[in-house]
Design an enzyme around this catalytic site. Structure first.
Site, PDB file in Angstrom:
ATOM      1  N   ASP A  34    -106.491  63.398  23.610  1.00  0.00           N
ATOM      2  CA  ASP A  34    -106.535  62.360  22.581  1.00  0.00           C
ATOM      3  C   ASP A  34    -106.037  62.890  21.237  1.00  0.00           C
ATOM      4  O   ASP A  34    -106.560  63.888  20.722  1.00  0.00           O
ATOM      5  CB  ASP A  34    -107.988  61.891  22.453  1.00  0.00           C
ATOM      6  CG  ASP A  34    -108.116  60.519  21.837  1.00  0.00           C
ATOM      7  OD1 ASP A  34    -107.255  60.163  21.018  1.00  0.00           O
ATOM      8  OD2 ASP A  34    -109.070  59.805  22.168  1.00  0.00           O
ATOM      9  N   ASP A  35    -105.040  62.226  20.663  1.00  0.00           N
ATOM     10  CA  ASP A  35    -104.517  62.567  19.332  1.00  0.00           C
ATOM     11  C   ASP A  35    -103.932  63.969  19.264  1.00  0.00           C
ATOM     12  O   ASP A  35    -104.007  64.627  18.220  1.00  0.00           O
ATOM     13  CB  ASP A  35    -105.609  62.429  18.263  1.00  0.00           C
ATOM     14  CG  ASP A  35    -105.893  60.984  17.891  1.00  0.00           C
ATOM     15  OD1 ASP A  35    -105.465  60.091  18.631  1.00  0.00           O
ATOM     16  OD2 ASP A  35    -106.564  60.762  16.867  1.00  0.00           O
ATOM     17  N   CYS A  72    -104.713  54.795  20.566  1.00  0.00           N
ATOM     18  CA  CYS A  72    -105.622  54.945  21.713  1.00  0.00           C
ATOM     19  C   CYS A  72    -105.668  53.771  22.682  1.00  0.00           C
ATOM     20  O   CYS A  72    -105.267  53.893  23.836  1.00  0.00           O
ATOM     21  CB  CYS A  72    -107.035  55.230  21.210  1.00  0.00           C
ATOM     22  SG  CYS A  72    -107.169  56.641  20.094  1.00  0.00           S
ATOM     23  N   ARG A  76    -104.090  53.297  26.554  1.00  0.00           N
ATOM     24  CA  ARG A  76    -104.936  53.273  27.748  1.00  0.00           C
ATOM     25  C   ARG A  76    -104.748  51.991  28.548  1.00  0.00           C
ATOM     26  O   ARG A  76    -104.871  51.994  29.779  1.00  0.00           O
ATOM     27  CB  ARG A  76    -106.393  53.483  27.337  1.00  0.00           C
ATOM     28  CG  ARG A  76    -106.648  54.893  26.877  1.00  0.00           C
ATOM     29  CD  ARG A  76    -107.851  55.036  25.942  1.00  0.00           C
ATOM     30  NE  ARG A  76    -107.595  56.123  25.020  1.00  0.00           N
ATOM     31  CZ  ARG A  76    -107.824  57.405  25.292  1.00  0.00           C
ATOM     32  NH1 ARG A  76    -108.361  57.747  26.442  1.00  0.00           N
ATOM     33  NH2 ARG A  76    -107.530  58.333  24.423  1.00  0.00           N
ATOM     34  N   LYS A 129    -113.238  59.128  28.031  1.00  0.00           N
ATOM     35  CA  LYS A 129    -113.121  57.986  27.121  1.00  0.00           C
ATOM     36  C   LYS A 129    -112.477  56.782  27.809  1.00  0.00           C
ATOM     37  O   LYS A 129    -111.404  56.901  28.392  1.00  0.00           O
ATOM     38  CB  LYS A 129    -112.290  58.413  25.906  1.00  0.00           C
ATOM     39  CG  LYS A 129    -111.911  57.309  24.932  1.00  0.00           C
ATOM     40  CD  LYS A 129    -111.168  57.902  23.754  1.00  0.00           C
ATOM     41  CE  LYS A 129    -110.574  56.831  22.857  1.00  0.00           C
ATOM     42  NZ  LYS A 129    -109.931  57.408  21.649  1.00  0.00           N
ATOM     43  N   HIS A 131    -112.320  52.915  26.380  1.00  0.00           N
ATOM     44  CA  HIS A 131    -111.620  52.289  25.256  1.00  0.00           C
ATOM     45  C   HIS A 131    -110.679  51.149  25.634  1.00  0.00           C
ATOM     46  O   HIS A 131    -109.701  50.888  24.937  1.00  0.00           O
ATOM     47  CB  HIS A 131    -110.856  53.358  24.454  1.00  0.00           C
ATOM     48  CG  HIS A 131    -110.662  52.953  23.010  1.00  0.00           C
ATOM     49  ND1 HIS A 131    -109.711  53.524  22.189  1.00  0.00           N
ATOM     50  CD2 HIS A 131    -111.292  52.029  22.247  1.00  0.00           C
ATOM     51  CE1 HIS A 131    -109.756  52.985  20.999  1.00  0.00           C
ATOM     52  NE2 HIS A 131    -110.723  52.071  21.001  1.00  0.00           N
ATOM     53  N   HIS A 220    -109.282  64.709  19.183  1.00  0.00           N
ATOM     54  CA  HIS A 220    -109.547  63.614  18.247  1.00  0.00           C
ATOM     55  C   HIS A 220    -110.628  64.017  17.249  1.00  0.00           C
ATOM     56  O   HIS A 220    -111.547  64.754  17.593  1.00  0.00           O
ATOM     57  CB  HIS A 220    -109.996  62.395  19.066  1.00  0.00           C
ATOM     58  CG  HIS A 220    -110.037  61.101  18.326  1.00  0.00           C
ATOM     59  ND1 HIS A 220    -110.965  60.839  17.339  1.00  0.00           N
ATOM     60  CD2 HIS A 220    -109.287  59.976  18.457  1.00  0.00           C
ATOM     61  CE1 HIS A 220    -110.786  59.609  16.889  1.00  0.00           C
ATOM     62  NE2 HIS A 220    -109.771  59.064  17.545  1.00  0.00           N
ATOM     63  N   ASP A 325    -102.387  60.815  24.543  1.00  0.00           N
ATOM     64  CA  ASP A 325    -102.351  59.360  24.338  1.00  0.00           C
ATOM     65  C   ASP A 325    -101.486  58.934  23.159  1.00  0.00           C
ATOM     66  O   ASP A 325    -101.059  57.787  23.083  1.00  0.00           O
ATOM     67  CB  ASP A 325    -103.762  58.777  24.199  1.00  0.00           C
ATOM     68  CG  ASP A 325    -104.456  59.161  22.902  1.00  0.00           C
ATOM     69  OD1 ASP A 325    -104.075  60.168  22.285  1.00  0.00           O
ATOM     70  OD2 ASP A 325    -105.408  58.454  22.516  1.00  0.00           O
ATOM     71  N   ASN A 326    -101.234  59.823  22.214  1.00  0.00           N
ATOM     72  CA  ASN A 326    -100.342  59.523  21.081  1.00  0.00           C
ATOM     73  C   ASN A 326    -100.104  60.818  20.314  1.00  0.00           C
ATOM     74  O   ASN A 326    -100.640  61.870  20.668  1.00  0.00           O
ATOM     75  CB  ASN A 326    -100.911  58.449  20.152  1.00  0.00           C
ATOM     76  CG  ASN A 326    -102.385  58.601  19.830  1.00  0.00           C
ATOM     77  OD1 ASN A 326    -103.217  57.817  20.282  1.00  0.00           O
ATOM     78  ND2 ASN A 326    -102.721  59.619  19.054  1.00  0.00           N
ATOM     79  N   LYS A 371     -99.235  59.385  14.582  1.00  0.00           N
ATOM     80  CA  LYS A 371     -99.984  58.365  15.319  1.00  0.00           C
ATOM     81  C   LYS A 371     -99.906  57.014  14.600  1.00  0.00           C
ATOM     82  O   LYS A 371     -99.916  56.949  13.375  1.00  0.00           O
ATOM     83  CB  LYS A 371    -101.440  58.815  15.425  1.00  0.00           C
ATOM     84  CG  LYS A 371    -102.415  57.784  15.981  1.00  0.00           C
ATOM     85  CD  LYS A 371    -103.827  58.338  15.963  1.00  0.00           C
ATOM     86  CE  LYS A 371    -104.856  57.302  16.409  1.00  0.00           C
ATOM     87  NZ  LYS A 371    -106.237  57.852  16.400  1.00  0.00           N
TER      88      LYS A 371
END
Length: 544
Positions: A34-35, A72, A76, A129, A131, A220, A325-326, A371
């Site tokens: 994540d991130d 995010c 997903r 996660k 989301h 993240h 994810d990004n 992001k």
């Protein structure tokens, strides 16, 4: 040609000959962080210690151009369904803006990977996660997962010691629809990896193949890591972001991730390291030490998962795919907000710091922006695919792939039929194309249409070598030749008005087909869909 033929045969051998319970069908493990920026792991140029990801890349395939949806929840949505995020119901975030494309949870016509593989005879497992739906009817166990441990919302602290404000709640977790809590001293990244290992162990002796989705929260915000991991990086970042970025670029060229003559982005908002005071440097060093420690720890968890695979004798029958994810988070946290939300030193339980733009510029090397934007720094992810004996070891592949391509890839290698109707509800056709031939035979991706993006007014089209992109709120189309300028440093829109017109018309057609609404007409107020220090940062991230 002989090599391609051999790998094609190996790939075809994976498909089931008869019964859907065939033990020859491959297991699938999907790992998403994540991130995390494009250059933040060893195989993509980082100095951070990631021996397990290094191994997967050394024994598998790296893809230079893999795209996410910049933030995010939309990422997903596409990852889980193989649909563009608006079509799946998450056009903006996991909040309901009153329209089907912006309802904030996955609709029933967009089947999850877990639903399709479960009905095809797979055991479906998830840790991490979610989301893509806060309502309990949209939780993982209601969308095809047999087992789930993790959290439902968009972000979480990594510790729970009971001393947080209402703005920084303790970690609340769910396991198989029951709410649980971390105990003092437990660390979320370890718990996600530990439950993944536990769920794998529970498949021991089963004749069913499994699909495991590991969705790490790390790295993240908030910056919280284990002290022993932070200690590994003490002093490593005293060289500053200017020198570190130069080092990463050199390694990326050596690794073949970027070309020797590749364009490199710059960010005028990032100050020169040598312009900082001694105290400022020490504060910034600490941020990156903790960020690196968080990535180090998730890599350790990946090692535990790989060890369990080997113990179960499933390592030679498992496809592992790793992505982010990004891109890394831009923007600068206003001083007052940072202090208000923090109740401990950087890296400890209770702290609420994050990497911030100056280090994120290093993480996203060599790309532009961060992001939540549609520039390459926002939507580019590393991708590693590993399957011993089936994927050529140590290969770095060309080709442009997207999240929407992973679901059809998994269905093809699993021999799973994607149903036209599921539980009395018609299913949307898949939007992407399978990457199986790329993974196993190194054949080019057979993409029939351009790729498209829209999120919070940030738009883009990728067609062949060309990329059309527009940043909100300017809403002006820019054109880049990604083959020669992936860092997006030379806008060619003025020289190619006809091409801009053609690609923008293709975007308009796609937007209409996917019920995309002009952002100003649906823009939420307050902190709905809050994704970090800024609701919708400008292309360069936001000033101090």
């Amino acid at each position: 040609m002989k090599t391609i033929f051999l790998f094609a045969c190996a790939w075809l051998a994976l498909l089931p000959a008869a019964h859907p319970q065939s033990p020859r069908r491959p297991n699938i493990i999907l790992i998403m962080v994540d991130d995390m920026g494009y250059s933040d792991i060893g195989p993509y140029g980082s100095e951070i210690h990631t021996p397990n990801l290094d191994r997967l890349a050394r024994e598998g395939l790296k893809l230079r151009e893999f795209y996410n949806n910049s933030i995010c929840a939309p990422t997903r949505a596409s990852l889980m369904t193989g649909q563009y995020n608006h079509r799946a119901g998450i056009g903006y975030f996991d909040v309901n803006l009153g329209l089907p494309a912006y309802q904030g949870y996955l609709n029933r016509s967009s089947l999850t990977v877990a639903e399709v593989l479960q009905q095809s005879g797979y055991t479906t497992l998830m840790a991490g996660k979610w989301h893509v739906g806060n309502d309990s009817l949209s939780w993982p166990n209601q969308r095809g997962f047999d087992r789930f441990f993790g959290f439902i919302g968009g972000a979480s602290n990594y510790y729970d010691i009971g001393n947080y404000t209402d703005k920084v709640p303790p970690v609340t977790l769910v396991e198989n629809n029951k709410t649980i809590r971390l105990q003092p001293g437990q660390y979320l990244t370890d718990e996600i990896a530990g439950h993944a290992v536990q769920y794998l162990d529970e498949t021991r002796g089963s004749k069913k193949p499994f699909f495991l989705y590991v969705a790490y929260n790390a790295p993240h915000w908030p910056l919280q890591a284990q002290p022993e991991d932070i200690e590994k990086y003490k002093g490593r970042y005293s060289i500053g972001w200017d020198s570190l970025r130069t080092q990463r670029i050199a390694r990326m060229k050596e690794l073949g991730i970027i070309a020797p003559g590749a364009t490199i982005s710059s960010d005028p908002e990032v100050p020169r390291w040598e312009s900082l005071t001694f105290d400022e440097k020490k504060l910034w060093e600490k941020k990156m030490e903790v960020y690196a420690a968080m990535i180090d720890r998730l890599d350790q968890g990946i090692g535990k998962i790989l060890n369990k695979l080997k113990e179960l004798k499933q390592d030679e029958n498992t496809l592992v795919v790793f992505i982010s994810d990004n891109g890394a988070q831009g923007g600068f946290i206003p001083f007052g907000r940072k202090r208000q939300r923090s109740s401990g030193p950087i890296g400890t339980a209770g702290s609420y710091d994050y990497q911030e733009q100056s280090w994120a510029h290093v993480s996203n090397t060599p790309f532009r922006a961060y992001k939540a934007t549609a520039y390459e720094g926002g939507i580019s992810s590393p991708l590693i695919a590993w399957f011993p004996g089936k994927i050529a070891a140590g290969s770095t592949a060309r080709g442009t792939a997207h999240l929407i391509d992973l679901a059809p890839t998994f269905y093809e290698i699993a021999g799973a039929k994607y149903p036209s109707v599921y539980k009395q509800t018609p299913s949307y056709p898949l939007a992407g194309t399978s990457l199986a031939h790329l993974f196993f035979a190194r054949q080019e991706i057979d993409r029939k249409a351009p790729l498209f993006w829209e999120r919070a007014g940030n738009r883009a089209v990728r067609s062949g070598r060309w990329k059309l992109v527009s940043a909100y709120p300017a809403n002006v189309w820019e054109l880049y030749d990604i083959e020669t300028d992936r860092a997006e440093t030379r806008d060619l829109a003025a020289q190619n008005p006809q091409l801009v017109a053609e690609l923008s018309a293709a975007y308009d057609k796609w937007a209409k087909a996917n019920d995309v609404v002009e952002y100003d007409k649906i823009r939420p107020s307050g902190n709905a869909g809050f994704a970090g220090p800024f609701q919708n940062p400008p292309a360069t991230g936001g000033r101090r």
